[in-house]
Each structure stands twice: as C-alpha cells, then as structure tokens.
Design a protein around this motif. Structure first.
Motif, PDB file in Angstrom:
ATOM      1  N   VAL A  71       0.849  -1.189   0.000  1.00  6.73           N
ATOM      2  CA  VAL A  71       0.000   0.000   0.000  1.00  6.73           C
ATOM      3  C   VAL A  71       0.884   1.238   0.000  1.00  6.73           C
ATOM      4  O   VAL A  71       1.750   1.387   0.854  1.00  6.73           O
ATOM      5  N   ARG A  72       0.657   2.138  -0.978  1.00  5.18           N
ATOM      6  CA  ARG A  72       1.511   3.321  -1.047  1.00  5.18           C
ATOM      7  C   ARG A  72       0.726   4.534  -1.544  1.00  5.18           C
ATOM      8  O   ARG A  72       0.159   4.496  -2.641  1.00  5.18           O
ATOM      9  N   PHE A  73       0.668   5.570  -0.710  1.00  2.89           N
ATOM     10  CA  PHE A  73       0.094   6.853  -1.115  1.00  2.89           C
ATOM     11  C   PHE A  73       1.240   7.777  -1.488  1.00  2.89           C
ATOM     12  O   PHE A  73       2.219   7.910  -0.743  1.00  2.89           O
ATOM     13  N   GLY A  74       1.153   8.403  -2.661  1.00  2.00           N
ATOM     14  CA  GLY A  74       2.241   9.269  -3.086  1.00  2.00           C
ATOM     15  C   GLY A  74       1.776  10.314  -4.080  1.00  2.00           C
ATOM     16  O   GLY A  74       0.576  10.467  -4.351  1.00  2.00           O
TER      17      GLY A  74
ATOM     18  N   LEU B 135      -1.966   0.030  -4.865  1.00  5.74           N
ATOM     19  CA  LEU B 135      -2.321  -1.148  -4.086  1.00  5.74           C
ATOM     20  C   LEU B 135      -1.810  -2.396  -4.800  1.00  5.74           C
ATOM     21  O   LEU B 135      -2.279  -2.734  -5.887  1.00  5.74           O
ATOM     22  N   PHE B 136      -0.822  -3.064  -4.199  1.00 10.68           N
ATOM     23  CA  PHE B 136      -0.310  -4.310  -4.774  1.00 10.68           C
ATOM     24  C   PHE B 136      -1.183  -5.455  -4.288  1.00 10.68           C
ATOM     25  O   PHE B 136      -1.474  -5.567  -3.095  1.00 10.68           O
TER      26      PHE B 136
ATOM     27  N   TRP C 178      -5.385  -2.647   3.146  1.00  4.49           N
ATOM     28  CA  TRP C 178      -5.843  -1.558   2.290  1.00  4.49           C
ATOM     29  C   TRP C 178      -6.752  -0.605   3.062  1.00  4.49           C
ATOM     30  O   TRP C 178      -7.438  -1.014   4.012  1.00  4.49           O
ATOM     31  N   PRO C 179      -6.800   0.658   2.684  1.00  2.20           N
ATOM     32  CA  PRO C 179      -7.661   1.634   3.379  1.00  2.20           C
ATOM     33  C   PRO C 179      -9.128   1.229   3.327  1.00  2.20           C
ATOM     34  O   PRO C 179      -9.648   0.838   2.272  1.00  2.20           O
TER      35      PRO C 179
ATOM     36  N   SER D   6       1.130 -11.384 -10.885  1.00  2.00           N
ATOM     37  CA  SER D   6       0.911 -10.361  -9.859  1.00  2.00           C
ATOM     38  C   SER D   6       0.098  -9.218 -10.455  1.00  2.00           C
ATOM     39  O   SER D   6       0.037  -9.065 -11.677  1.00  2.00           O
ATOM     40  N   LYS D   7      -0.508  -8.440  -9.582  1.00  2.00           N
ATOM     41  CA  LYS D   7      -1.318  -7.310 -10.045  1.00  2.00           C
ATOM     42  C   LYS D   7      -1.090  -6.109  -9.144  1.00  2.00           C
ATOM     43  O   LYS D   7      -0.762  -6.243  -7.963  1.00  2.00           O
ATOM     44  N   ARG D   8      -1.269  -4.955  -9.731  1.00  2.43           N
ATOM     45  CA  ARG D   8      -1.234  -3.706  -8.976  1.00  2.43           C
ATOM     46  C   ARG D   8      -2.358  -2.828  -9.505  1.00  2.43           C
ATOM     47  O   ARG D   8      -2.581  -2.753 -10.707  1.00  2.43           O
TER      48      ARG D   8
END
Length: 358
Positions: free
Chosen positions: A130-133, A152-153, A164-165, A210-212
């Motif tokens: 999880v990455r907010f940027g 979101l990976f 996840w949020p 894999s998915k993102r």
C-alpha cells in the motif's frame, strides 16, 4: 478545509512539506486556490501537450465484447494489440455499478483528511503493498507531475482486507474480481495469435502472476498548459486495464510527434499492451507511449489495473514465438530488475524497453 502554510509555497522546502511530508498531496496545493503553477511543476516545452501536436481526427479502436466467442472479436483484439497497442472495450461483462462504485471509492479516499492519507505514505505505510504518493518518481524528476495516487499491490484478498484503506478496499476488490474474466479472455485471445495454445500454470504466472491497481487523482490545475498529469511512458505490465471517468485527458502516441486523445466512452475499459507483453511476444504486440494532460476546470480520476509477471519471474520471448526460426529481439531478464529500472528514473517515453533488448 484548504491547507495553510506560513511562508510562500514557491519555496521548494515548503512544497515538499505541504505535498509530501504533511500528506496533502497535489490536491492540497490545488485547494489553496493558486493563481499560478509552482515552478517545480512546470514542464519543459517539449513535454507539454499542445493543440498543434494533437490529431483530432484519429482514435483508437472500440471493440464490442458482447459475443466473446466470435472469431472476429478475437481477431479485433489481436489486430489492435499489434497495430495500435491501445483499444477500448464495451459490453465486457463488468457491471456498470461495479465501475461506478470504484470511482466513488477513489474520490472518497482522496477526500480523506491529510493525516489519514499520510498513514499510507512511503514512510508510514504498514506494508509495501500500500503506497500513497504524488508525481511518479519525485527524487529523479526535473519537473513534477500534477497527480496524487494510491497504489495497491494485490497479493491476496486476506492481505488486501487487512492492509488496504477501509475507504476504498471493498469496492476495489469487487472491481478486481469483476475484471478477472476480462483479463483471462483477453490474454487467451492474444496468446493464440502467437501460437500459445494453452495458458498453463507457468504461462499464467508469466502473464498475470501479480497485479497492482492505482487510484489516480488529477486535481484542478491553475496552468494546465504548463504541466502534465503523467509524463510520456509505456507501462511495464503485460496488460493494463484502465477505467476512466467522464472528463478525459488520456493521450496515446500517434505517428511521429503527434498524440491521439482517448475520449471517455460510458461503461468502457481502456486496454493497453505493456512492455512485458511486447517482450514475451518478441515485439509482435506493441506497448505504446501515453500521457495524461492536466485539467484547469475539473478534478479527474482514473483506475488502472496493471497485470504483471511475478517479480521473481524471468521474462523473454516465449519459445512458441521463436519456434519457426524467428530471431529473439529481447534477452531473458528478471522482471523485478526491469521494474526497478523503470521506477528509478523519471518518465522517459519508451526508453525502459532498451533494458531488455539484445
């Protein structure tokens, strides 16, 4: 409430604090009612989108998927992947309600208070999943992109539910489940064209191991003509499945230095070939440069799903593609190395593919 700062935001340190450290993102800048674009976001002239380099009469194919099993549908998919690298699909089977729900969830996340979003920043996130940027690669970019994102990976539903949020996870998971049959059918069609008769477990890992998914937010910009939402690039995925809102702003590379707008079509999904599929198909399917314009009048969102090999997979031209004596154009590369090469630099068109060329 709009964020406030004590000193002029033109200073680089104040921009970083407001946008990154404090979690306001570019959305926070936009909501300050800026009259002029901060200099950090002003792109070089050659990177801007202008009316003079847009081809208004051109478009990408729109494919009706109502009858998946018809040969002409499969042929249309493969032809578009070979010739354009981009196409839109309609009547694909993902319910409109699911598409609208994930768009609503995207707005809901970005409307959270800054302190909530900051929990998922690089420094604070509980997981790399999880990455907010903001922007693409701020440390490497000479000019920043006018965009915030939540990346979101997807490893498993259990991990997604735990990490996840809560503002968006249920709707995102529903959308990913709904898109799964679409991804499977698209890849089956594309593989048959290159003599892969069956997608076994090994092939499935290489194609979609894999998915993102990204929730992208492009706030209103005071000088949209001076910047970009996303710079020129091709995706590193096998396939990308993009959900647009009704505002528009996606542009695909046309002939020479021209660009073609991809207009929003109600209920559609935009599909594009990524670098991994170009490598796997030995160049038969083409990943294409694309970019996103900033808007001066509306906040825009988009939701792409990136379908990828697993990080531990070696990717190269499939043996079936080379079986008839075709010369390999690409070497075997570790997919995680390819992705790291992509993310350690600013967006630079199609240059990442050079990493895999023989």
């Amino acid at each position: 409430m709009a964020p406030t700062v004590a000193t002029p935001i033109s200073e680089s340190s104040n921009i970083t604090d407001l946008v990154v450290t404090n979690g306001n993102g570019v959305k926070g800048l936009s909501e300050m009612g800026l009259k002029t674009l901060p200099k950090q976001y002003i792109q070089p002239v050659e990177e801007r989108i202008t009316v003079s380099n847009i081809l208004p009469q051109e478009s990408i194919p729109i494919i009706d998927m109502s009858n998946w099993d018809e040969l002409k549908v499969s042929e249309s998919i493969c032809d578009a992947a070979e010739k354009c690298g981009f196409f839109q699909i309609i009547n694909h089977g993902v319910p409109i309600e699911v598409l609208e729900n994930v768009k609503d969830a995207t707005h809901r996340f970005f409307n959270l208070p800054a302190e909530e979003k900051r929990k998922f920043s690089k420094e604070n996130s509980p997981s790399n999943s999880v990455r907010f940027g903001t922007s693409f690669s701020p440390e490497a970019e000479k000019a920043l992109e006018w965009k915030d994102y939540l990346s979101l990976f997807y490893v498993s539903e259990d991990e997604a539910s735990a990490l996840w949020p809560s503002a968006c996870k249920d709707q995102v998971l529903e959308y990913m489940r709904g898109s799964e049959p679409v991804i499977q059918r698209l890849l089956e069609a594309l593989m048959k064209r290159i003599n892969v008769k069956e997608i076994d477990e090994t092939k499935e890992s290489l194609l979609m191991g894999s998915k993102r998914i990204n929730l992208n937010y492009y706030p209103i910009c005071p000088n949209p003509e001076l910047t970009v939402g996303v710079g020129r690039h091709s995706d590193v995925s096998t396939l990308t499945i993009l959900l647009q809102d009704n505002i528009g702003g996606l542009y695909v590379r046309g002939n020479n230095d021209s660009w073609v707008h991809v207009p929003p079509v109600s209920g559609s999904l935009v599909i594009n070939v990524g670098d991994a599929l170009q490598i796997i198909s030995n160049g038969r399917y083409k990943s294409i440069e694309h970019r996103v314009a900033a808007s001066g009048s509306k906040n825009r969102i988009s939701v792409p799903i990136f379908v990828n090999p697993r990080p531990c997979d070696m990717i190269g031209p499939f043996s079936e593609v080379l079986a008839r004596g075709e010369k390999a154009l690409y070497k075997q590369v570790l997919y995680s190395d390819y992705v790291k090469h992509f993310f350690r630099k600013a967006h630079d068109g199609k240059n990442t593919i050079e990493f895999a060329k023989i």
